[in-house]
Every structure is written in structure tokens, then in C-alpha cells.
Design a protein around this motif. Sequence first.
Motif, short mmCIF file in Angstrom:
data_model
loop_
_atom_site.label_atom_id
_atom_site.label_comp_id
_atom_site.label_asym_id
_atom_site.label_seq_id
_atom_site.Cartn_x
_atom_site.Cartn_y
_atom_site.Cartn_z
N PHE A 153 145.22 66.79 11.95
CA PHE A 153 145.70 68.11 12.36
C PHE A 153 145.19 69.22 11.42
CE2 PHE A 153 148.70 65.80 15.04
CZ PHE A 153 148.72 66.61 16.17
N VAL A 154 144.97 68.89 10.18
CA VAL A 154 144.35 69.88 9.29
C VAL A 154 142.94 70.20 9.77
CG1 VAL A 154 143.41 70.24 6.98
CG2 VAL A 154 145.71 69.35 7.24
N GLY A 155 142.22 69.17 10.20
CA GLY A 155 140.88 69.40 10.73
C GLY A 155 140.91 70.22 11.99
N ILE A 156 141.88 69.93 12.90
CA ILE A 156 142.00 70.71 14.15
C ILE A 156 142.28 72.19 13.83
CG2 ILE A 156 143.43 71.06 16.20
CD1 ILE A 156 143.81 68.00 16.27
N MET A 157 143.18 72.42 12.89
CA MET A 157 143.51 73.80 12.55
C MET A 157 142.32 74.51 11.92
SD MET A 157 147.40 73.32 11.05
CE MET A 157 147.62 75.06 10.75
N SER A 158 141.57 73.81 11.11
CA SER A 158 140.39 74.42 10.48
C SER A 158 139.36 74.81 11.53
CB SER A 158 139.77 73.46 9.47
OG SER A 158 140.70 73.12 8.46
N ILE A 159 139.13 73.90 12.49
CA ILE A 159 138.16 74.20 13.55
C ILE A 159 138.62 75.39 14.38
CG2 ILE A 159 137.11 73.30 15.65
CD1 ILE A 159 137.22 70.50 14.35
N ALA A 160 139.93 75.44 14.70
CA ALA A 160 140.47 76.54 15.51
C ALA A 160 140.34 77.87 14.75
CB ALA A 160 141.92 76.27 15.86
N ALA A 161 140.64 77.84 13.45
CA ALA A 161 140.58 79.08 12.66
C ALA A 161 139.15 79.60 12.59
CB ALA A 161 141.12 78.81 11.26
N VAL A 162 138.19 78.71 12.34
CA VAL A 162 136.79 79.13 12.28
C VAL A 162 136.30 79.57 13.65
CG1 VAL A 162 134.43 78.38 11.80
CG2 VAL A 162 136.30 77.66 10.30
N GLY A 163 136.80 78.89 14.71
CA GLY A 163 136.38 79.24 16.06
C GLY A 163 136.78 80.64 16.46
N ALA A 174 134.68 83.70 18.59
CA ALA A 174 135.12 83.89 19.97
C ALA A 174 134.51 85.16 20.54
CB ALA A 174 136.65 83.94 20.04
N LYS A 175 134.13 85.11 21.83
CA LYS A 175 133.51 86.26 22.47
C LYS A 175 134.45 87.00 23.41
CE LYS A 175 128.82 84.39 22.20
NZ LYS A 175 127.59 84.04 22.94
N SER A 176 135.69 86.51 23.53
CA SER A 176 136.66 87.21 24.38
C SER A 176 138.04 87.10 23.73
CB SER A 176 136.71 86.58 25.77
OG SER A 176 137.25 85.27 25.72
N MET A 224 140.72 86.37 25.28
CA MET A 224 141.41 85.22 25.84
C MET A 224 141.16 83.97 24.99
SD MET A 224 143.37 84.53 28.53
CE MET A 224 142.89 85.75 29.76
N THR A 225 139.90 83.75 24.63
CA THR A 225 139.54 82.59 23.81
C THR A 225 140.19 82.67 22.43
OG1 THR A 225 137.42 82.45 24.97
CG2 THR A 225 137.62 81.25 22.90
N ALA A 226 140.16 83.87 21.83
CA ALA A 226 140.75 84.04 20.50
C ALA A 226 142.25 83.80 20.53
CB ALA A 226 140.46 85.45 19.99
N THR A 227 142.92 84.24 21.60
CA THR A 227 144.36 84.04 21.72
C THR A 227 144.70 82.57 21.85
OG1 THR A 227 144.59 86.21 22.77
CG2 THR A 227 146.41 84.67 23.05
N LEU A 228 143.93 81.84 22.66
CA LEU A 228 144.19 80.41 22.85
C LEU A 228 143.95 79.63 21.55
CD1 LEU A 228 142.63 79.90 26.40
CD2 LEU A 228 145.06 80.02 25.78
N LEU A 229 142.89 79.97 20.83
CA LEU A 229 142.63 79.30 19.56
C LEU A 229 143.73 79.61 18.53
CD1 LEU A 229 138.77 79.85 19.24
CD2 LEU A 229 139.95 77.69 19.67
N ASN A 230 144.22 80.83 18.58
CA ASN A 230 145.34 81.19 17.70
C ASN A 230 146.59 80.38 18.06
OD1 ASN A 230 146.45 83.10 15.60
ND2 ASN A 230 147.83 83.57 17.30
N GLY A 231 146.78 80.13 19.37
CA GLY A 231 147.88 79.28 19.80
C GLY A 231 147.76 77.86 19.29
N VAL A 232 146.52 77.38 19.20
CA VAL A 232 146.30 76.03 18.65
C VAL A 232 146.84 75.95 17.22
CG1 VAL A 232 144.54 74.37 17.93
CG2 VAL A 232 144.33 75.55 20.13
N LEU A 233 146.59 76.99 16.44
CA LEU A 233 147.11 77.02 15.07
C LEU A 233 148.63 76.95 15.05
CD1 LEU A 233 144.85 79.82 13.49
CD2 LEU A 233 144.74 77.38 13.03
N GLY A 234 149.27 77.75 15.91
CA GLY A 234 150.73 77.77 15.93
C GLY A 234 151.33 76.45 16.37
#
Length: 804
Positions: free
Chosen positions: A635-645, A649-651, A653-663
Motif C-alpha cells: 500500500f505504500v507503493g500504491i500511494m507513492s505511485i498515486a501521488a507521483v501520478g 495528470a492531464k485532467s 478528473m484523473t487528479a481527483t481519482l488519484l487523490n482518492g486513491v491516497l485517501g
Amino acid sequence: MISIHAFILIPILTAFLIPIIGRQFPKLHLGWIVLTVPILLFSFFVSKIPVISADKAITGSVTWIRALDLHFAVYLDGLSLIFTLLITGIGSLVVLYSIFYLSKEKESLSHFYTYLLLFMGAMLGVVLSDNLMVLYLFWELTSISSFLLIAFWFRRKKSRYGAQKSFLITVGGGIAMLVGFIMLQVMTATNSVQEIIAMRDSIQDHELFIPALVLILLGAFTKSAQFPFHIWLPDAMEAPTPVSAYLHSATMVKAGLFLVARFTPVFGGEATWFWLVSGVGIFTMFWGSFTAVRQNDLKALLAYSTISQLGLMMSLFGLGSVALQGGASTDSVIYTQAIFAALFHLVNHATFKGALFMIVGIVDHGVGTRDVRKLGGLLSLMPITFTLSVIGSFSMAGLPPFNGFLSKEMFFTAVLNAREMSIFSMDTWGLLFPIIAWIGSIFTFIYSMFIVFRTFLGPYRRERLEKDPHEAPIGMLLSPIVLCTFVILLFFFPNLLSKYLLAPAMNGIFPTYQNMEGFIPTISAWHGFNLELLMTAGVVILGIVLMNTYRFWNVIYDLFPEKRSLDRGYQWMLAASESGSKKATDRYMTGFLPNYLYYIFGFLLLTVGGTLFLSGSIAFDPSNDASVSLYEGVFVGIMSIAAVGILFAKSRMTATLLNGVLGYSIAVFFVLFRAPDLALTQLVVETVTTVLFLLCFYHLPEWSKEDRSWKVRFPKIVISIGMGALTVLIALSVQGNKLFESISSYFEDSYELAGGRNIVNSILGDFRAFDTMLEVVVLFIAGIGVYTLVKLKSPQGGDKIERK
């Protein structure tokens, strides 16, 4: 004694009731109700004269913040009793005078009397407090309430300017005084004034002793309008006459004198204290009287005369303080009489100056002007006012048979005795004191005569006056009549005042001198033919000559043009500070969010990061940490990938969903760490937040392509990496340092403390509820502010505010 606390708070509590009373009784002049308060207070403190004159002090203390040694401690001795009687006695006469001076149809009396009672309570708090911090709170309350009183006619530009000026100078001095108080507390480990006095010998060699002395004197000098801080007092004369008669003759400007008198047992005998208090005082005495002569406005003349008289008293406190140098001795008793003269003149000045302010108000009220170039010939039209003016002015000039003559003679004695001092290089510099005092007294005589002769004698010029002159009603005359009666009575019976008030006050300042012969001098009008009498004769003769030849020598004032005055320097400093502040604000208030983030994060990096680095607080010890499981690593790896992603992000919507992954990943961590209630809370909050973001961003346009130049990207990269590294270092350092015992043991007893078996729920529902309550209070205050702004109406017609 709890009753003294109550009598301090009575005027303050009554002040909050005045607006309500004003609405309930709109046809009644509020002054009649307010008058009962100072009369009640005056009666109470008069009843304490027998106790205090028996050399007993009345004390009392109410615990406020025990951990900080803050107690509402009061101390009523001879020194504070004099001031309480002036505050309440003169206050009663001022309120009576204001009833006839202020019209209930034209003035906002509820505001006026609210401010006046607040000031009265604050002044009582200053002179009765035995705790440094409580004294400071009341000290600043006097500045706030006096600001409101001076700006009472707030639609006038000069009133607003005078109030601002007095506030800036006196509050600035008050802050310096607070630092001095803190230094005293550091030296003595107590906030009690009486305990600090008892520790005098043990703190004189402390490195903070002199800095504390200087800072406390800054507070006293600014409040008592000593040079060069005197410039606020003339502009404060834009206040209504009752305010001037109260604040600037008997109360506010005397607060600095009280502070000096109260701390003389602590700092007296120190060379720095002696030279600052006596030197600044004697020069202020001269400069105030010299400047008063050139004034054409009667209230401005009285303002500078007040500055001069305050300087006179300040110099006496300084000269008398030398008696504490080396302890009590028969040879030094002679110098204690300077402080006796200061206390005596303090009472005399309140009587004749309070009366003169009221008389000037009567003249202004009766003819519509205070300009002496327009006045003259009012003797036959205002005979009672003329008689009172003669009594007040002649007393201020130091002529018999008025009380000012007695204290002026004692002033001459004190400055002549200064030549006899064998310390502080007074054997050479001591001669300056009687010379400056004598010259200043000549100018005092001149401006005192100007008040009488230019206003009431000479040709009557009706065409220059705004109103037909008429004698004031008896209600307006009553207060100055009472004061002028005291001016005469104190000349014939001064030793009654000496026995019951001045002697106990002296015992409070010089406790080791009480039984020494000659410590309390006998006041008499005739001392035989001596140097003091010769100095008085010289003042009268030379004063009459200079008064009659004023038009020939007044060119001397051309050497001190207005454009080079201290007042002009103050205006330049104020304008420069405003201009500099605007330029500095324009530099960082650019309107761009990235700039604000640079400032905030950059400041944190420099301060917090620098502190961690310089103090060597960075520590990381993983030896006692639990091992990282496979699931946690995933899960640390997942959060790191989401944060860097998110960065790529080009939209939205994508940034919001990746931020949700962190939460949601954080919620999973709560489950792994066996905190299901926190996990549930995190899931709910993250879900609601993500949905709201999606709904909002759905209606926004697509992200525009950012500036990818290194000039833009490099600061962002540095700030981002720096803040990330700083956060990690703080977390690791906290984990690696244990400076205090954990508070978890306190919350383990949640059932006994809050009646809850779940510790987390108890913390949120009970302990943190106090924080929530305060947040609600803040919102409530903000709501009141918004409501007030909405309800305010713009002034119209003749009530328009004057602009600078």
C-alpha cells in the motif's frame, strides 16, 4: 478584601448597562445615573482614610490563572489612596459638569458615559493592582478607553488624529513597560509588586535590572507626556472639555507618575533612574512652559501647561529617589521631601488644572471660541467665570493665597537641595536644576497671566465672537467652584492633607524612614526671608516685565519653526511607515496563489528546517520499530505511485481519482493498525470529498497547458522536495525523541473522566468539544461583525465625516 475588587469592577460593569439604560429612559440625561457611581466609589475610599492614615494597608487577592502566578491582587496603601480619591472625586465633578456641558439631544451620551466608566474602572485597576500582569492589563485598558474618549467627536478629522496619536505613543510605551515587567518577573520569580519591593537588594546587581528600569520608565514617560513623548497631549485636546478635565489633569497623565512612585522603592538610588527621571522631568517642565506661552488656543495652552506641571512632578520624584541611595540616614531625609512636594503638588495640580479646563470649556461654550486673539473684555459679562479663572491661574502661577504657592515653594526647596548632593556628579551638574526650574517658573507665570488678562480684560470685540457672551448656568459652574474652594482651603489647612494622605503615601515609598524626625515636613505659607522667597519674587517681577513686553521678544519662537518640530517628525515617521508598509505589502500581496505558497513554505523551510538542523534535533532510531509487513509495503507503493501520478495528470478528473486513491489507502492502513472507527470516518470523509470535487470540477474548463520552462518549474521542485523532506524529517525526529511523558495514560481513564468506554470517542466527544465550542464562539463574533457592518448607515448631510 473582596469589596475592593468589587469597587474596581463596579464602573466597568456599569458601563455595559449604560446603553440599555439609555434606551429605557430616552428623556433622562444619563449623567444623573452615572453620577451615582463615582460618588459611591469616592465615599467608599474616603471611609478608608482612617485605616490607611494609621499606616495600615488593605490587601486582597482572587486567584485567576494559578499556573502563571496571575492573581487579581489589590493593595490599598497611602499612595494608591491618593490616586483613588482623585480618580473618583474629580470623576464625580467631571460627570456633574458634563451633564450641563453635553446635550442629550445632540450627543451620543450612552457612548460617552460607557467610555468614561470604562476609563474610571481601568484607572482604579492601575493604582490598586499588586500584580504586574494585571496592572498591565488595566494600563492598556486606560489607553483604549482614552482613545475612545478623545475620538468621541469622531466625525472631526482632528479628533481622530489626536486619538490615533495618543494611542500609538501610549500603547507603544505600554508594550515596552510589559517587557520590563517580564524582566522583573524573571529576576524575582514573582508578579507581586510588594514582593518585588522586598527583594530590592537581591536584584540590583542582576544584568536585567537596568534594562527593566529603562523599559518601565518608557511606559511612564509616554503615559505622562514627558519629553519627547509629550507631542500627543496637545492633539488630545480635541476631546470634549469634560474628557480633558478628567484625563489630562487628574487621571490618565498621572498614571505615569504613579508608576514612578510605586517603583521608586525598587529602582530608587540607582544613578540611571535618578538621571532619567529628574533630568527628563526638569527639561519637560521647562519646555512645556516655554511652549505654552506661544499658544493662541486656550486648551492648547493648558495642554502644554499640563506637560510642564507633569515634568515638575516627575523631576521631584527623581530628586527624591536619591534618598534611597545607601539606605536610610538622617542626612538623606532632606531629599525625601522632594517626593513629599511631588505628592502635594499632584493633589494641588488636580484641583487648579481641573478647574481651569472646566473654565475654558465654559468660555468656549459661552462665546463659541477659545482663540485668545478673539477674546477679551469678558469680565463684566462672565464675572463668576472670571473669579474662578483668577483662582485657578494664580494658583498655577504659584501665588498666594492659593495651594499652588505652597507646593511651588517646596519645589524650589527641592531643586536648591539638589546642589547639596555629593553623588551622581551633582556637585557640578546640580546647579542646573534650580536655574532651569526658575526659568520654567517664569514662563509658567506668564502663561497663567495670559489666561486671565487676554480672556477677561482688555477690549471687548463682539464682532470676532460666534455667540453673545453669557455667564454659564449654575450647574456648569458648580464643579469648578468646588475645585477652586479646595484651592483656597488647601492653602490655609495644608497639614490636614499632609497628616491623613501625604504621610501614609510617603511611608509606602520610604518604609525605612517612618520614624525619622523631619521625614514628614510641616507645610506653612511663611518660612521667613530665604532664597526660595527671593526666587518667587524674581519670577513675579521678571514675569510681569516679560508679559508686558511679549510682542518684542516673541520672535525667539521663530528659532523653533513648526516644520522642524517633534510633531512634524512624528507625522513624517507615520507617513513613511504607511508608505513603506504599502510598498512591502504590494511586493508579496501579488494576487497569485503560487507566490503565496512560495512565501509560506519557504518560511517554514527556513525556520523549522533551520531549527532542526542547527539544534541537532534530527534523529532516527528504527531499532524499536515494528517490522513492515508485506501488505503495508504494497500500500505504500500504491500511494507513492498515486501521488507521483497526480503530477502528470492531464485532467482534473484523473487528479481527483488519484487523490482518492491516497485517501482510501490511508483508510486501509487504519484497518491494518486495528482502528476500524477511524477507518470508517476516513472512508466517509474521502467519499464525500471525492464526490464534491468531481461535481465541482465537472463544470470547470479543462486544464490549460502549464508553463514548462525551468524558470517556473525549478522553484516548484525545490519547494515540493523541501517540504516533503521536512515533513518526513519532523515525523522521524518526533519518533526518535521522547522529551515528555506520553499523555495516553491520562486518556486511559476515559470512563472516569468522561463516562465513555471508548477512548477515541471520548476524546472527540468531550475533550475536543472545548475546541469546537471556541470555534463556534469565533463564528459568533464574526457574525456580529458582519451584522454590524450591514446595519451601519452612511453618514449624510451635516454629519459627514471629515476626510484628511
